[in-house]
Structure formats: structure tokens, C-alpha cells
Design a protein around this motif. Structure first.
Motif, PDB file in Angstrom:
ATOM      1  N   ASP A  50       0.829  -1.201   0.000  1.00 35.96           N
ATOM      2  CA  ASP A  50       0.000   0.000   0.000  1.00 35.96           C
ATOM      3  C   ASP A  50       0.867   1.256   0.000  1.00 35.96           C
ATOM      4  O   ASP A  50       0.583   2.229  -0.704  1.00 35.96           O
ATOM      5  CB  ASP A  50      -0.925  -0.014   1.213  1.00 35.96           C
ATOM      6  CG  ASP A  50      -1.914   1.128   1.203  1.00 35.96           C
ATOM      7  OD1 ASP A  50      -2.617   1.291   0.184  1.00 35.96           O
ATOM      8  OD2 ASP A  50      -1.968   1.866   2.207  1.00 35.96           O
ATOM      9  N   ARG A  51       1.952   1.242   0.756  1.00 32.00           N
ATOM     10  CA  ARG A  51       2.860   2.399   0.788  1.00 32.00           C
ATOM     11  C   ARG A  51       3.538   2.601  -0.564  1.00 32.00           C
ATOM     12  O   ARG A  51       3.701   3.738  -1.009  1.00 32.00           O
ATOM     13  CB  ARG A  51       3.915   2.214   1.876  1.00 32.00           C
ATOM     14  CG  ARG A  51       3.355   2.358   3.264  1.00 32.00           C
ATOM     15  CD  ARG A  51       4.427   2.213   4.291  1.00 32.00           C
ATOM     16  NE  ARG A  51       3.894   2.335   5.634  1.00 32.00           N
ATOM     17  CZ  ARG A  51       4.593   2.199   6.732  1.00 32.00           C
ATOM     18  NH1 ARG A  51       5.882   1.948   6.666  1.00 32.00           N
ATOM     19  NH2 ARG A  51       4.041   2.330   7.891  1.00 32.00           N
ATOM     20  N   ARG A  52       3.932   1.508  -1.206  1.00 31.90           N
ATOM     21  CA  ARG A  52       4.565   1.645  -2.531  1.00 31.90           C
ATOM     22  C   ARG A  52       3.569   2.227  -3.536  1.00 31.90           C
ATOM     23  O   ARG A  52       3.913   3.091  -4.328  1.00 31.90           O
ATOM     24  CB  ARG A  52       5.066   0.276  -3.021  1.00 31.90           C
ATOM     25  CG  ARG A  52       6.362  -0.150  -2.365  1.00 31.90           C
ATOM     26  CD  ARG A  52       6.967  -1.369  -3.070  1.00 31.90           C
ATOM     27  NE  ARG A  52       6.114  -2.536  -2.969  1.00 31.90           N
ATOM     28  CZ  ARG A  52       6.134  -3.408  -1.950  1.00 31.90           C
ATOM     29  NH1 ARG A  52       6.946  -3.219  -0.937  1.00 31.90           N
ATOM     30  NH2 ARG A  52       5.313  -4.440  -1.953  1.00 31.90           N
ATOM     31  N   THR A  53       2.314   1.769  -3.472  1.00 31.15           N
ATOM     32  CA  THR A  53       1.290   2.278  -4.387  1.00 31.15           C
ATOM     33  C   THR A  53       1.042   3.759  -4.132  1.00 31.15           C
ATOM     34  O   THR A  53       0.927   4.546  -5.064  1.00 31.15           O
ATOM     35  CB  THR A  53      -0.006   1.484  -4.196  1.00 31.15           C
ATOM     36  OG1 THR A  53       0.245   0.108  -4.452  1.00 31.15           O
ATOM     37  CG2 THR A  53      -1.091   1.967  -5.131  1.00 31.15           C
ATOM     38  N   ALA A  54       0.985   4.143  -2.880  1.00 34.36           N
ATOM     39  CA  ALA A  54       0.747   5.544  -2.529  1.00 34.36           C
ATOM     40  C   ALA A  54       1.902   6.433  -2.952  1.00 34.36           C
ATOM     41  O   ALA A  54       1.712   7.594  -3.353  1.00 34.36           O
ATOM     42  CB  ALA A  54       0.503   5.674  -1.034  1.00 34.36           C
ATOM     43  N   ALA A  55       3.119   5.905  -2.898  1.00 41.76           N
ATOM     44  CA  ALA A  55       4.296   6.701  -3.285  1.00 41.76           C
ATOM     45  C   ALA A  55       4.330   6.950  -4.789  1.00 41.76           C
ATOM     46  O   ALA A  55       4.836   7.979  -5.228  1.00 41.76           O
ATOM     47  CB  ALA A  55       5.569   5.992  -2.838  1.00 41.76           C
TER      48      ALA A  55
END
Length: 61
Positions: A50-55
Motif C-alpha cells: 500500500d505504501r509503494r502504491t501511494a508513493a
């Protein structure tokens, strides 16, 4: 319901659960049932995904 029971019912709605001091993470962890390792790994992997997608995604707006 008699007056005594009514008084108890009113008092029960006003009670608040309070800890006598600051709560530590150790106190909290004593009451937590840990998940199996596989479930924990999937949970952590989902958070990082989720963090990678948000970044990568542009901010909404």
C-alpha cells in the motif's frame, strides 16, 4: 423496575473505564493474542504494498 434498580442503571451509564496511570505498550501486549507468523507476514507485506502504491500515485485533488 424499582427505584434502586433505576439508580443503578443510571449510575452504570456514567461509569468510565480508566487506567490509574499511563498505559505502556507492554501493558497492551499482555492482552493481545499474536497472529500466526504467516498472517503477520501477509499483513506487513500488504502495508508495504500500500505504501509503494501511494508513493507512485499522484496525490488526489
Amino acid at each position: 423496575m424499582n427505584n434502586d434498580n433505576q439508580a443503578l442503571g443510571v449510575a452504570a451509564h456514567r461509569l468510565a473505564v480508566a487506567h490509574p496511570g499511563p498505559v505502556s505498550i507492554e501493558d497492551l501486549l499482555r492482552h493481545v493474542d499474536p497472529a500466526p507468523d504467516e498472517e503477520t507476514e501477509l499483513f506487513v507485506a500488504a502495508i508495504y504494498a500500500d505504501r509503494r502504491t501511494a508513493a507512485v500515485a499522484p496525490p488526489p485533488g
